[in-house]
Design a protein around this motif. Structure first.
Motif, short mmCIF file in Angstrom:
data_model
loop_
_atom_site.label_atom_id
_atom_site.label_comp_id
_atom_site.label_asym_id
_atom_site.label_seq_id
_atom_site.Cartn_x
_atom_site.Cartn_y
_atom_site.Cartn_z
N GLU A 194 -0.66 8.23 -3.21
CA GLU A 194 0.60 7.63 -3.66
C GLU A 194 1.71 8.67 -3.78
O GLU A 194 2.78 8.53 -3.18
CB GLU A 194 0.39 6.91 -4.99
CG GLU A 194 -0.56 5.73 -4.88
CD GLU A 194 -0.66 4.97 -6.19
OE1 GLU A 194 0.09 5.28 -7.13
OE2 GLU A 194 -1.52 4.06 -6.26
N ALA A 218 5.81 10.56 0.51
CA ALA A 218 7.23 10.86 0.36
C ALA A 218 7.53 12.03 1.26
O ALA A 218 6.64 12.62 1.87
CB ALA A 218 7.56 11.19 -1.10
N ALA A 233 11.52 13.49 -1.83
CA ALA A 233 12.46 12.38 -1.72
C ALA A 233 11.71 11.11 -1.32
O ALA A 233 10.68 11.17 -0.65
CB ALA A 233 13.53 12.69 -0.68
N PRO A 234 12.21 9.95 -1.74
CA PRO A 234 11.52 8.69 -1.43
C PRO A 234 11.36 8.49 0.07
O PRO A 234 12.25 8.83 0.86
CB PRO A 234 12.46 7.63 -2.03
CG PRO A 234 13.26 8.35 -3.05
CD PRO A 234 13.43 9.75 -2.55
N LYS A 235 10.24 7.96 0.46
CA LYS A 235 10.00 7.64 1.86
C LYS A 235 11.02 6.61 2.33
O LYS A 235 11.33 5.66 1.62
CB LYS A 235 8.58 7.09 2.02
CG LYS A 235 8.28 6.56 3.42
CD LYS A 235 6.86 6.03 3.50
CE LYS A 235 6.64 5.32 4.83
NZ LYS A 235 6.89 6.19 6.00
N ASP A 276 11.41 3.64 4.03
CA ASP A 276 10.53 2.55 4.47
C ASP A 276 11.32 1.27 4.67
O ASP A 276 10.98 0.21 4.14
CB ASP A 276 9.38 2.35 3.48
CG ASP A 276 9.88 2.02 2.07
OD1 ASP A 276 11.10 2.17 1.82
OD2 ASP A 276 9.07 1.61 1.23
N LYS A 290 6.25 1.05 1.68
CA LYS A 290 5.34 2.19 1.65
C LYS A 290 3.99 1.80 1.04
O LYS A 290 2.97 2.42 1.37
CB LYS A 290 5.96 3.35 0.88
CG LYS A 290 6.02 3.19 -0.62
CD LYS A 290 6.47 4.49 -1.27
CE LYS A 290 6.38 4.42 -2.79
NZ LYS A 290 6.75 5.70 -3.42
N GLU A 291 3.96 0.79 0.19
CA GLU A 291 2.69 0.33 -0.37
C GLU A 291 1.76 -0.17 0.73
O GLU A 291 0.54 0.02 0.68
CB GLU A 291 2.94 -0.77 -1.40
CG GLU A 291 3.63 -0.32 -2.67
CD GLU A 291 5.12 -0.11 -2.50
OE1 GLU A 291 5.74 0.52 -3.38
OE2 GLU A 291 5.67 -0.59 -1.47
#
Length: 644
Positions: free
Chosen positions: A597, A601, A618-620, A622, A627-628
């Motif tokens: 999890e 990123a 940094a946030p992916k 998506d 991303k989940e």
């Protein structure tokens, strides 16, 4: 020149270069110089002058779109620009069509979506699969733009025009279209035998590209007073004379930084050309552009021992199912089939996992002398990724040499995945007028071809639009002077410091030690950063070129490359500290497993004007598939994959 010393002459050359009146119109000359050379992209010099004069007077080239880099991405970008009625100049550090990654001229995987359905289901399937292959690091928005550009571009049909013919099925359709080929699990046409040299020949024909400058080293991208990309400053490495390039837009297509990876027991760690020293990424970092995933590389098992058999059997392509697991062995002659089964590993599914698997062999004492594994040549398939050469042919070409039954293969890099974090739908960076064309973000999946061709096409469309809307931006003259002073300063230095090649090798060995390669922990990374900063502050300013001439001086080019290489390596190390897991080609011995999890990123690394580094997770991106969902597709993997 009278009593003028060499040092004074070189400084004069830099000062003269700084006098280019870049704020003027297309007819701008060189301030304070007589017989200056002013060229536009479609004509010759207004006044012919000799090489001696060019030493002190810069050549000025102007075009609508300046393309930095002569590889596949740069060529496709320039061809597209001219096709739309604008002028384009390609600048290549090496020999055009032969340098850097474009040197993969034996023909490379030709990935294209042009024969696949252009519908949401197909696009989503391709995007999801590539994100899985890239272990969740893919920039989905950028890659979707690349896929959409492919439908417009039709690279396989373009390849026919250049002379690159795809492989066909018996019914006349292109081999592997619509996902039928055994090599790929999603609808991409692959293994099409694309030939970059034929593309380069096409660029030279009939003005297909307005002008090509080869053996020309780009020192830096120039920005206007308003912060727009406005051209570049370079050096003609044959004559040693300065070159100033003005443009309305700039396309960055300068390739990877794999030459920073040093050497393994068989040779260079990378299959990329030695031109891939990271000049382009260093420029982007110095411009303050945040760079994503600088710690990642695209790697595979691509070096063979004994030498001379590179394309005999193909590589370790478990993700495509090409290499039977039963034909690969550890140093103890235990097959990979047995190892994977004993450790409950369903498969490797990607180049990053192939590399981690090989480093796992090293960790558990199961690797060969050079950190690789063994392959049984007698068990090789008849149709691997690369056409198999029979042993009979080997005998004829190597004076009756017979290959041993078991061949050693070791991991190597072939591309780097670092890229600008923020890109528009036409690949424009945060600097207006500066466009990115290179391997797709998430490039550890080996998407160099689809990203290079379609990325070049996409960036060209954006650059042409900019060039149609603005006049030439103004460039502060002091920037040109600053850049050239630094470059020519290597030749005027009186110190007794180290030679540039010695410093380059020290950087490589510091970053990529022969004993550990890509596997490092936090303490090692901090030690590497400390040593690199020492090299940057002490050894690089003291480097001395034995040859003080500016003409055809390869050691001078080494010195210029070293300056760029150290920035790329520092960025990679800072990003590596931030990623506290093992994922892709990034291997942390203190974090030997993937973080399912937290690791999903992207690292983002920036260099401030004061020389300070900053890095964050940094946030992916998506945009299309959460991303989940990707996290459920990416099976955790780590350095204990061969523990049993």
């Amino acid at each position: 020149m009278g009593s003028l010393s060499r040092r004074g002459f070189l400084r004069g050359a830099a000062t003269a270069a700084a006098g280019v009146a870049l704020a003027g119109t297309a007819a701008a000359g060189v301030t304070g110089c007589t017989a200056a050379t002013t060229q536009d992209a479609k004509g010759d010099s207004e006044e012919s002058i000799g090489a001696e004069s060019l030493m002190a007077k810069p050549a000025l080239h102007e075009c609508d779109v300046l393309v930095l880099g002569g590889g596949i991405a740069g060529m496709e970008a320039a061809l597209r620009v001219v096709e739309q009625g604008k002028s384009a100049v390609i600048v290549d550090k090496g020999i055009f069509g032969h340098s850097g990654t474009s040197g993969i001229n034996w023909g490379h995987t030709y990935q294209s979506m042009e024969y696949s359905p252009n519908d949401p289901e197909t696009l989503a399937s391709t995007l999801a699969t590539m994100d899985m292959v890239c272990e969740g690091l893919l920039n989905q928005e950028y890659f979707m733009n690349v896929l959409l550009a492919t439908y417009e571009e039709k690279p396989i049909q373009h390849g026919l025009k250049y002379g690159s013919y795809p492989l066909y099925n018996e019914d006349g359709t292109v081999l592997s279209q619509n996902g039928e080929h055994f090599n790929m699990g999603f609808p991409v046409a692959a293994d099409q035998g694309f030939w970059p040299r034929m593309m380069a020949q096409w660029c030279r024909r009939d003005g297909n590209v307005t002008k090509i400058l080869e053996n020309t080293f780009v020192l830096d991208i120039l920005l206007s007073e308003e912060g727009r990309a406005a051209g570049a400053v370079a050096i003609d490495m044959v004559s040693g004379s300065p070159v100033v390039l003005r443009s309305k837009a700039v396309i960055w297509a300068l390739g990877n930084q794999c030459w920073v990876c040093g050497w393994n027991g068989m040779g260079a760690e990378s299959m990329a050309g030695k031109e891939n020293t990271g000049d382009g990424n260093a420029m982007l970092l110095r411009l303050g552009i945040p760079m994503a995933d600088m710690e990642q590389y695209c790697g595979s098992a691509g070096q063979w021992g004994p030498k001379g058999i590179r394309q005999t059997m193909g590589g370790l392509n478990f993700d495509g199912g090409e290499t039977p697991k039963s034909m690969c062995y550890d140093a103890n002659m235990v097959s990979f089939e047995e190892i994977l089964e004993a450790n409950d590993v369903p498969g490797l599914f990607g180049m990053g996992r192939q590399t981690v698997f090989q480093y796992s062999l090293r960790k558990h004492g199961r690797a060969t002398e050079n950190g690789g594994f063994l392959m049984d040549k007698d068990a090789g398939p008849d149709m691997p990724r690369y056409d198999r050469r029979t042993e009979e042919r080997q005998k004829k070409t190597t004076l009756d040499y017979t290959m041993p039954q078991y061949l050693e293969e070791v991991p190597m890099t072939w591309d780097s995945a670092g890229h600008p974090r923020d890109l528009t739908d036409q690949s424009e960076t945060i600097i207006p007028g500066l466009f990115y064309a290179g391997a797709a973000p998430g490039g550890l999946g080996g998407m160099t071809q689809i990203a290079a061709m379609s990325g070049g096409w996409m960036s060209a469309n954006g650059a042409v639009k900019v060039a149609a809307e603005i006049d030439y931006p103004k460039v502060p003259e002091e920037k040109v002077s600053e850049v050239l002073d630094r470059a020519y300063g290597h030749l005027s230095r009186e110190s007794e410091g180290p030679r540039p090649r010695e410093v380059m090798r020290k950087i490589q060995e510091t970053y990529w030690p022969r004993e550990t390669g890509a596997a490092r922990d936090e303490a090692q990374l901090n030690d590497i950063i400390a040593e690199l900063n020492r090299i940057k502050d002490e050894e690089i300013p003291a480097m001395k070129c034995a040859d003080r001439s500016s003409r055809m001086n390869p050691e001078w080019r080494d010195a210029l490359e070293v300056e760029n290489m150290v920035y790329c390596v520092l960025a990679s190390c800072h990003a590596g500290l931030e990623r506290k897991e093992t994922r892709g080609y990034h291997i942390r011995t203190d974090y030997p497993e993937m973080d399912p999890e937290g690791g999903l990123a992207n690292t983002v690394t920036s260099l401030a004007g004061d020389g300070e580094w900053s890095t964050e997770m940094a946030p992916k991106i998506d945009t299309y598939i959460p991303k989940e969902t990707i996290a459920q597709m990416v099976i955790p993997f780590g350095l204990d994959a061969t523990a049993r």
